[in-house]
Structure formats: structure tokens, C-alpha cells
Design an enzyme around this catalytic site. Structure first.
Site, PDB file in Angstrom:
ATOM      1  N   PHE A  60       0.813  -1.222   0.000  1.00 27.64           N
ATOM      2  CA  PHE A  60       0.000   0.000   0.000  1.00 27.64           C
ATOM      3  C   PHE A  60       0.841   1.264   0.000  1.00 27.64           C
ATOM      4  O   PHE A  60       0.289   2.367  -0.051  1.00 27.64           O
ATOM      5  CB  PHE A  60      -0.881   0.047   1.260  1.00 27.64           C
ATOM      6  N   TYR A  92       1.697   9.941 -11.448  1.00 23.26           N
ATOM      7  CA  TYR A  92       1.195   9.040 -10.401  1.00 23.26           C
ATOM      8  C   TYR A  92       0.538   7.807 -11.033  1.00 23.26           C
ATOM      9  O   TYR A  92       0.899   6.660 -10.728  1.00 23.26           O
ATOM     10  CB  TYR A  92       0.192   9.779  -9.501  1.00 23.26           C
ATOM     11  N   ASP A 105      -9.065  17.049 -13.292  1.00 20.65           N
ATOM     12  CA  ASP A 105     -10.243  16.325 -12.787  1.00 20.65           C
ATOM     13  C   ASP A 105     -11.166  15.937 -13.941  1.00 20.65           C
ATOM     14  O   ASP A 105     -11.757  16.800 -14.587  1.00 20.65           O
ATOM     15  CB  ASP A 105     -11.059  17.227 -11.840  1.00 20.65           C
ATOM     16  N   ALA A 125       2.739   4.198  -1.074  1.00 19.35           N
ATOM     17  CA  ALA A 125       3.020   4.952  -2.305  1.00 19.35           C
ATOM     18  C   ALA A 125       2.758   6.423  -2.059  1.00 19.35           C
ATOM     19  O   ALA A 125       1.991   6.785  -1.163  1.00 19.35           O
ATOM     20  CB  ALA A 125       2.118   4.464  -3.431  1.00 19.35           C
TER      21      ALA A 125
HETATM   22  N1  UDP Z   1     -13.291  18.339  -4.666  1.00 16.86           N
HETATM   23  C1  UDP Z   1     -13.819  19.614  -4.448  1.00 16.86           C
HETATM   24  N2  UDP Z   1     -13.256  20.380  -3.465  1.00 16.86           N
HETATM   25  C2  UDP Z   1     -12.218  19.941  -2.688  1.00 16.86           C
HETATM   26  C3  UDP Z   1     -11.703  18.641  -2.899  1.00 16.86           C
HETATM   27  C4  UDP Z   1     -12.262  17.866  -3.907  1.00 16.86           C
HETATM   28  O1  UDP Z   1     -14.738  20.052  -5.134  1.00 16.86           O
HETATM   29  O2  UDP Z   1     -11.745  20.702  -1.819  1.00 16.86           O
HETATM   30  C5  UDP Z   1     -13.874  17.505  -5.728  1.00 16.86           C
HETATM   31  C6  UDP Z   1     -12.857  17.112  -6.798  1.00 16.86           C
HETATM   32  O3  UDP Z   1     -12.841  18.072  -7.812  1.00 16.86           O
HETATM   33  C7  UDP Z   1     -13.412  15.769  -7.257  1.00 16.86           C
HETATM   34  C8  UDP Z   1     -14.079  15.178  -6.025  1.00 16.86           C
HETATM   35  O4  UDP Z   1     -14.278  16.294  -5.141  1.00 16.86           O
HETATM   36  O5  UDP Z   1     -14.408  15.971  -8.231  1.00 16.86           O
HETATM   37  C9  UDP Z   1     -13.254  14.135  -5.329  1.00 16.86           C
HETATM   38  O6  UDP Z   1     -11.953  14.657  -5.119  1.00 16.86           O
HETATM   39  P1  UDP Z   1     -10.892  13.900  -4.223  1.00 16.86           P
HETATM   40  O7  UDP Z   1      -9.660  14.758  -4.172  1.00 16.86           O
HETATM   41  O8  UDP Z   1     -11.513  13.504  -2.932  1.00 16.86           O
HETATM   42  O9  UDP Z   1     -10.590  12.558  -5.000  1.00 16.86           O
HETATM   43  P2  UDP Z   1     -10.090  12.298  -6.506  1.00 16.86           P
HETATM   44  O10 UDP Z   1     -11.344  11.941  -7.282  1.00 16.86           O
HETATM   45  O11 UDP Z   1      -9.406  13.503  -7.003  1.00 16.86           O
HETATM   46  O12 UDP Z   1      -9.181  11.118  -6.366  1.00 16.86           O
END
Ligand code: UDP
Length: 329
Positions: A73, A141, A285, A75
Site C-alpha cells: 500500500f 502518479y 479532474d 506509495a
Molecule cells: N473536490 C472539491 N473540493 C475539494 C476537494 C475535492 O470540489 O476541496 C472535488 C474534486 O474536484 C473531485 C471530487 O471532489 O471531483 C473528489 O476529489 P478527491 O480529491 O476527494 O478525489 P479524486 O477523485 O481527485 O481522487
């Protein structure tokens, strides 16, 4: 089984240690405590504070602890940082993992379970994401995880070695007894940030983009409970008994939630308002990501127990309300 949990003091690793204990196995933890927390390891579980890339030390641990299976796990997992500092990611996520695999060969340990990620798929053309979709990561990543997937494919072809690859979607939630949970520094994940915004531990939540092509304009993600993920790692043991086996599974609930749905769930569960500000889209994203986990369901008899976003948030809240500063009480 004697199971070496590399990164066992981290978020997903520590929940897996719990599930291994519940299932009657003997976990042994290796962690360098850069991101892991000593307090996340239950009393009585053997712990070695070692870098996984320290091959002589790892060979000794594998032999002394009579390890049957290695779960990996450990990383670095910040996508943005991987773009600005790729070498850090390739050195740790690829380089150190190769040392770990070499140590396993030297110690005669031939079963490996690897934490991969939906980020190995990159921008997908089809949803939900099945295991057979093309993998084309868009950041170092995701690429570093895919590199190890390829190494495992070649090792299981060449040697009496077996491996399982799990690609997680959005790991979330905490142990049901509230003993361990999510504590990242820096924290970037939506659910803990929503909870912190609700309690006032942090400022307002930034909603990254409300103009996505999704029903409410915010991104859709597949939040899957960390204990459900952990249970899949144990369910796969039997498959690894056959040498030269390589199996891969996407793990999610298949039911995506939008950012606004997560905010609503946090408000409902906590009874607190989540203050929010609209913000620009976060670079990298994708609008929508969710898993097709039918393969794991069929082959591993795996079924997520936490099948609503409220249930997942409820368990996260159980941890956060008692540990507002995470493990630093
Ligand atoms: N997100 C958001 N505000 C934040 C953090 C995340 O709107 O402060 C949104 C982000 O754009 C994504 C979702 O929440 O659409 C999940 O983000 P997270 O970083 O938890 O996980 P990821 O999908 O990036 O691995």
C-alpha cells in the site's frame, strides 16, 4: 496466513490490518511513518519501521516473519505533486517497489497484492470503467502504478509468482468502531474536507467546478468504503494459490455521487451546514469516474457492505468527530 502489510500504518493499509485480524490472519506491518501513523497499528501487531526500498532489511523481515503474502500500500499519491516532481514518484512508486519485489524473490515469497488506481485509465471513453478498458494515465502518479502493473504481468509470466492488482476508486470512510480513519497531511480528499468545513476545523469547502457535463454540474466519483476495499484483498488469497496467476479488479460501488451529493450527505449525517464557495475546476479532474466491479463481485464473491454515500459518510464522521486533529490528539 502471515501477511506483510507494506504501508500498514497508512489509511488503506491500517484498515486492511484490522480486517486481516478479524479474518484470523497474522498481519505484520512495515511502514517508514512518512505518511503513516504509529497509532493506526493495533497493539500486538509486529511493526518494522523500515523503508520498503531497503532490500536487505526487507529480505530479513520476510524470512524472520515467515511471510506468505505481501500486500503493498505504500506509495506517494498526490496527483498534482507527481506532475511537478515526477522523479519522486517514479523513485518511490516504481523504484522502491522493484526493490521490494526483488526482496521477495530473494526470500522465496511468491504472492503479491498491489494497490493500483483508477488513475491508470486516464480519460476514459466509456463508463462504468471495466478492467478491459485501455489504460492511458495522464499523470506520473497513474503511470507509476501502471508501470508496476506491467512488471507484475511479466513476473507472473516468467516465474512461479502470483499477483493481484486492485484498482481503487475513491477510498473513503473509517473503521466502524471509530478506532482508525483518514488522516492525510495535506488533506485533499472531499469527504474529510467537507467534514472539517462543517465543524469549522477549516474554512469553507471549495467546490471545484459547477459547469461539468453532469446532472448537477459537479464531478461524479465512486466513493467506496475502505473496509470494503480491505475485504477484497483477503477474498483474493485463494486465487494466489495457483502459481503464475495474475488477476486484476476495479473496486468501487458503481454508484457515483456528485460533489453536491457528498455535501448533502455530510450535512444530513452531521446535522451541520457545510459552508461552500464556488471555485475554478481543479486541473486534471475528469467529469465522471465510476467502476464496474462485477468481475470482483463474481470472482471474489465481493459485495460492498457500505452501499450508500450516507453510510460511508456516517462512518467517516464517527472517526472525525472524536479525532478532529486526526492521530495528533
Ligand atoms: N473536490 C472539491 N473540493 C475539494 C476537494 C475535492 O470540489 O476541496 C472535488 C474534486 O474536484 C473531485 C471530487 O471532489 O471531483 C473528489 O476529489 P478527491 O480529491 O476527494 O478525489 P479524486 O477523485 O481527485 O481522487
Amino acid at each position: 496466513m502471515n501477511v506483510l502489510v507494506v504501508g500498514g500504518a497508512g489509511y488503506i493499509g491500517s484498515h486492511c490490518v484490522n480486517q486481516l485480524l478479524t479474518a484470523g490472519h497474522r498481519p505484520v506491518v512495515v511502514d517508514n511513518l512518512i505518511f503513516g501513523h504509529r497509532d493506526a497499528i493495533p497493539a500486538g501487531v509486529p511493526f518494522h519501521e523500515v523503508n520498503l526500498g531497503d532490500r536487505p532489511a526487507m529480505v530479513e523481515i520476510l524470512r524472520e516473519e515467515k511471510i506468505d503474502i505481501v500486500m503493498h500500500f505504500a506509495a506517494f499519491a498526490y496527483v498534482g505533486e507527481s506532475v511537478t516532481n515526477p522523479l519522486k514518484y517514479y523513485r518511490n512508486n516504481v523504484g522502491a517497489t522493484l526493490e521490494l519485489l526483488q526482496a521477495m524473490f530473494e526470500a522465496g515469497v511468491s504472492k503479491f497484492i498491489f494497490s493500483s488506481t483508477c488513475a491508470t485509465f486516464g480519460v476514459v471513453e466509456k463508463l462504468p470503467i471495466t478492467e478491459d478498458l485501455p489504460q492511458a494515465p495522464i499523470n506520473p502518479y497513474g503511470q507509476s502504478k501502471l508501470d508496476i502493473e506491467h512488471v507484475l504481468r511479466d513476473l507472473t509470466h516468467a516465474h512461479n509468482f502470483s499477483a493481484a492488482i486492485f484498482r481503487y476508486f475513491n477510498a473513503a470512510g473509517a473503521a466502524e468502531d471509530g478506532s482508525i480513519g483518514e488522516d492525510h497531511d495535506p488533506e485533499t480528499h472531499l469527504i474529510p474536507l467537507c467534514i472539517d468545513a462543517a465543524t469549522g476545523a477549516r474554512g469553507a469547502l471549495k467546490v471545484f467546478g459547477r459547469d461539468y457535463p453532469t446532472p448537477d454540474g459537479t464531478c461524479l466519483r465512486d466513493y467506496v468504503h475502505v473496509d470494503d476495499l480491505s475485504r477484497a484483498h483477503i477474498a483474493v488469497f485463494e486465487k494466489l494459490e495457483t502459481p503464475r496467476t495474475l488477476v486484476d479488479y476495479n473496486l468501487g460501488t458503481g454508484r457515483p455521487s456528485s460533489v453536491l451529493e457528498v455535501i448533502n450527505a455530510v450535512e444530513k449525517v452531521t446535522g451541520l451546514k457545510v459552508p461552500c464557495d464556488d471555485a475554478e475546476r481543479r486541473e486534471g479532474d475528469p467529469p465522471s469516474l465510476y467502476a464496474d466491479s462485477k468481475k470482483a463481485m463474481k470472482e471474489l464473491n465481493w459485495q460492498p457492505k457500505f452501499d450508500t454515500i450516507e453510510a460511508i459518510v456516517e462512518s467517516a464522521w464517527g472517526w472525525h468527530k472524536d479525532h478532529p486533529k486526526g492521530y495528533d490528539l
